[in-house]
Each structure stands twice: as C-alpha cells, then as structure tokens.
Design a protein around this motif. Structure first.
Motif, PDB file in Angstrom:
ATOM      1  N   LEU A  48      27.392  -6.382  -7.664  1.00  0.00           N
ATOM      2  CA  LEU A  48      28.074  -6.591  -8.945  1.00  0.00           C
ATOM      3  C   LEU A  48      29.207  -7.594  -8.810  1.00  0.00           C
ATOM      4  N   LYS A  49      29.888  -7.576  -7.676  1.00  0.00           N
ATOM      5  CA  LYS A  49      31.025  -8.473  -7.452  1.00  0.00           C
ATOM      6  C   LYS A  49      30.602  -9.929  -7.505  1.00  0.00           C
ATOM      7  N   TRP A  50      29.375 -10.223  -7.083  1.00  0.00           N
ATOM      8  CA  TRP A  50      28.888 -11.603  -7.088  1.00  0.00           C
ATOM      9  C   TRP A  50      28.104 -11.937  -8.361  1.00  0.00           C
ATOM     10  N   GLY A  51      27.272 -11.027  -8.797  1.00  0.00           N
ATOM     11  CA  GLY A  51      26.419 -11.325  -9.932  1.00  0.00           C
ATOM     12  C   GLY A  51      27.151 -11.380 -11.255  1.00  0.00           C
ATOM     13  N   SER A  52      28.105 -10.465 -11.485  1.00  0.00           N
ATOM     14  CA  SER A  52      28.783 -10.397 -12.776  1.00  0.00           C
ATOM     15  C   SER A  52      29.614 -11.648 -13.082  1.00  0.00           C
ATOM     16  N   PRO A  53      30.474 -12.140 -12.162  1.00  0.00           N
ATOM     17  CA  PRO A  53      31.224 -13.366 -12.488  1.00  0.00           C
ATOM     18  C   PRO A  53      30.329 -14.572 -12.728  1.00  0.00           C
ATOM     19  N   LEU A  54      29.286 -14.727 -11.912  1.00  0.00           N
ATOM     20  CA  LEU A  54      28.378 -15.858 -12.112  1.00  0.00           C
ATOM     21  C   LEU A  54      27.742 -15.798 -13.491  1.00  0.00           C
ATOM     22  N   PHE A  55      27.280 -14.605 -13.874  1.00  0.00           N
ATOM     23  CA  PHE A  55      26.612 -14.467 -15.160  1.00  0.00           C
ATOM     24  C   PHE A  55      27.566 -14.675 -16.319  1.00  0.00           C
ATOM     25  N   ALA A  62      27.701 -21.937 -21.006  1.00  0.00           N
ATOM     26  CA  ALA A  62      26.470 -22.252 -21.731  1.00  0.00           C
ATOM     27  C   ALA A  62      26.674 -22.165 -23.235  1.00  0.00           C
ATOM     28  N   ILE A  63      27.439 -21.163 -23.692  1.00  0.00           N
ATOM     29  CA  ILE A  63      27.726 -21.042 -25.125  1.00  0.00           C
ATOM     30  C   ILE A  63      28.516 -22.248 -25.608  1.00  0.00           C
ATOM     31  N   ALA A  64      29.508 -22.669 -24.818  1.00  0.00           N
ATOM     32  CA  ALA A  64      30.284 -23.852 -25.189  1.00  0.00           C
ATOM     33  C   ALA A  64      29.383 -25.081 -25.269  1.00  0.00           C
ATOM     34  N   GLY A  65      28.446 -25.190 -24.336  1.00  0.00           N
ATOM     35  CA  GLY A  65      27.515 -26.316 -24.372  1.00  0.00           C
ATOM     36  C   GLY A  65      26.602 -26.274 -25.580  1.00  0.00           C
ATOM     37  N   ALA A  99      23.635 -23.403 -16.460  1.00  0.00           N
ATOM     38  CA  ALA A  99      22.345 -22.721 -16.482  1.00  0.00           C
ATOM     39  C   ALA A  99      22.034 -22.066 -15.141  1.00  0.00           C
ATOM     40  N   LEU A 100      22.280 -22.780 -14.053  1.00  0.00           N
ATOM     41  CA  LEU A 100      22.009 -22.202 -12.734  1.00  0.00           C
ATOM     42  C   LEU A 100      22.938 -21.030 -12.445  1.00  0.00           C
ATOM     43  N   SER A 101      24.179 -21.140 -12.892  1.00  0.00           N
ATOM     44  CA  SER A 101      25.118 -20.034 -12.703  1.00  0.00           C
ATOM     45  C   SER A 101      24.641 -18.791 -13.448  1.00  0.00           C
ATOM     46  N   VAL A 102      24.259 -18.968 -14.702  1.00  0.00           N
ATOM     47  CA  VAL A 102      23.761 -17.832 -15.493  1.00  0.00           C
ATOM     48  C   VAL A 102      22.484 -17.269 -14.879  1.00  0.00           C
ATOM     49  N   LEU A 103      21.577 -18.158 -14.464  1.00  0.00           N
ATOM     50  CA  LEU A 103      20.293 -17.713 -13.924  1.00  0.00           C
ATOM     51  C   LEU A 103      20.483 -16.927 -12.623  1.00  0.00           C
ATOM     52  N   ILE A 104      21.289 -17.468 -11.711  1.00  0.00           N
ATOM     53  CA  ILE A 104      21.512 -16.775 -10.440  1.00  0.00           C
ATOM     54  C   ILE A 104      22.200 -15.432 -10.681  1.00  0.00           C
ATOM     55  N   GLY A 105      23.225 -15.445 -11.546  1.00  0.00           N
ATOM     56  CA  GLY A 105      23.914 -14.192 -11.846  1.00  0.00           C
ATOM     57  C   GLY A 105      22.988 -13.164 -12.463  1.00  0.00           C
ATOM     58  N   ALA A 106      22.135 -13.591 -13.404  1.00  0.00           N
ATOM     59  CA  ALA A 106      21.208 -12.656 -14.055  1.00  0.00           C
ATOM     60  C   ALA A 106      20.195 -12.110 -13.059  1.00  0.00           C
TER      61      ALA A 106
END
Length: 247
Positions: A48-55, A62-65, A99-106
């Motif tokens: 969770l410590k790694w996945g949650s911040p990335l996601f 991504a929303i801003a984009g 996108a890669l940050s969201v994908l890896i986190g998810a």
C-alpha cells in the motif's frame, strides 16, 4: 446518426451522469457511515505504501491533463501562442508519465487485493467491478498516450473526442465526432461512463472527502516520560517531553 450512436453517445452519458449525481445524494443521505475508503492499511501496509501514492498522484496528474486536453479548446491554446507541435509533445510526455504512474499504482493495488488473503477478504464484488473498470480505463488511456501520441503521429482527439465531450455540457453533443474516432478512444470513453455510474456505490466516494483542512488542524500533544536531570530545580525526578503532531 444511427439510433445506436444516439443511444451510446448521447443517452448513455446522460444516464451515467444522472446516476452519478443522484447516487451521491442518496449515499450521503442514507449511508454516511459507509462513506469511507474502508482502509485496509492494518491488513497490509508495505504494498500500500508504494501503490497508493503512485495511483493517487498519477490520477491527479491525469485528471489535470484531461481537463487541459478535452475541456480546453485547441483555439484557446493557439490564442495563447502555444504551437500545436509543442502542445502535443508536452501532452505526450506529461500524459505518459501520469499514465504509467496510475497504471503501475493500480497494478500494485490490484495485486495486493488478490495476493493478500486478509485484504482479499475485505473486498466486495462492487469493489472488484470498480477496480476492473479502473484498470480498463487506465490501460485504454495509456495505449494511445504512449503508443500513438509519443511514438507516432497520433489521433487528434481535440478535434473529435473533445468536441463531443464539451457538447454534452451544452446539450449539443456532436455524435459524428466521437463515432468516427479510433476504437480505443470509444471504448475508453464507454468505460469512463461506466465508472461514473458505479462510483456512488463504491469506496470511490472517499475522493470527495479529501481533508484539505488537515493542514490547519491543531496539534495533538504526545508526552513521553524521561528521567529529569538532578540539577533541574522544581522537578520530581521525571520530566515530560513534548512531541507535536497533527491528528
């Protein structure tokens, strides 16, 4: 415009928006105790410590984009003097990182929910549905960003998807603009509407409970015992050490 296009690109988006709004009102009125992320940090914290911040941070980017790329017309960026090629490269590079940050986190969070028995036991069927839709949207959004816009000429979504999307808010969606877009964009948009429809009934509602007031909350004082120095007058052999933190 066929009846299928009318249903898929006009009726379905408005139905999803209606469910999104009414569902949140209903959830707030009748299920405030369930308005939570149902955190599983106690069950597992390392992934969770790694996945949650990335996601989460990747999602914000991504929303801003999407706001800049879909809600802001191309004519406005041209008026600002931003060359189209510069905009496309900025969008491609920034969008790829997000996108890669969201994908890896998810993927980390999805692996956590499937591989950790205690976390899997707290996951409901609607959570699995929301997670599946999220991963579908993320993957279909990453493919054109990385594989097309960054590596090739790409599709000008600001002349198709963006025009249709902005038209939804003025009750004049241009169906032809989206119906002739590449398949990956159409499936991506469809999955996004599906997420909006199920959002009020999942733990995603905690997105609207961001504690912005956290930064202004008073400190909670934690005190620990420590032996006082003999030379300190007026002490009883012990002293308290003040530790400030926010609650």
């Amino acid at each position: 415009m066929s009846s299928w296009d009318l249903w898929w690109w006009v009726i379905l988006p408005y139905v999803a928006l209606a469910i999104f709004i009414v569902g949140h009102v209903w959830r707030w009125r009748y299920d405030q105790f369930g308005w939570t992320s149902r955190s599983t940090q106690l069950q597992e914290s390392r992934l969770l410590k790694w996945g949650s911040p990335l996601f989460h941070y990747g999602t914000f980017a991504a929303i801003a984009g999407h706001v800049a790329g879909i809600l802001v017309p191309a004519s406005f960026t041209r008026w600002l003097g931003v060359p189209e090629q510069t905009y496309r490269w900025f969008s491609a590079v920034g969008g790829t990182v997000a996108a890669l940050s969201v994908l890896i986190g998810a993927l980390v969070l999805a692996f956590r929910r499937t591989a950790v028995p205690r976390v899997r036991a707290t996951t409901s069927p609607v959570d699995w549905l929301a997670l599946s839709l999220l991963i579908t949207v993320i993957v279909l959004g990453t493919l054109p960003t990385v594989g097309v816009n960054l590596l090739g000429s790409g599709h000008d979504y600001r002349q198709s998807v963006a025009i249709w999307f902005r038209g939804l808010f003025t009750a004049s969606p241009e169906v032809d603009a989206i119906s002739h877009a590449p398949l990956v964009y159409r499936v991506h948009a469809t999955a996004a509407w599906a997420i909006l429809a199920v959002w009020p009934f999942t733990r995603l509602v905690h997105a609207w409970s961001v504690p912005l007031w956290y930064l202004w909350r008073p400190f909670v004082l934690y005190r620990s015992r420590a032996t006082a120095r003999p030379s300190e007058p007026g002490t009883s052999g012990r002293r308290w050490r003040r530790i400030g933190t926010r609650y």
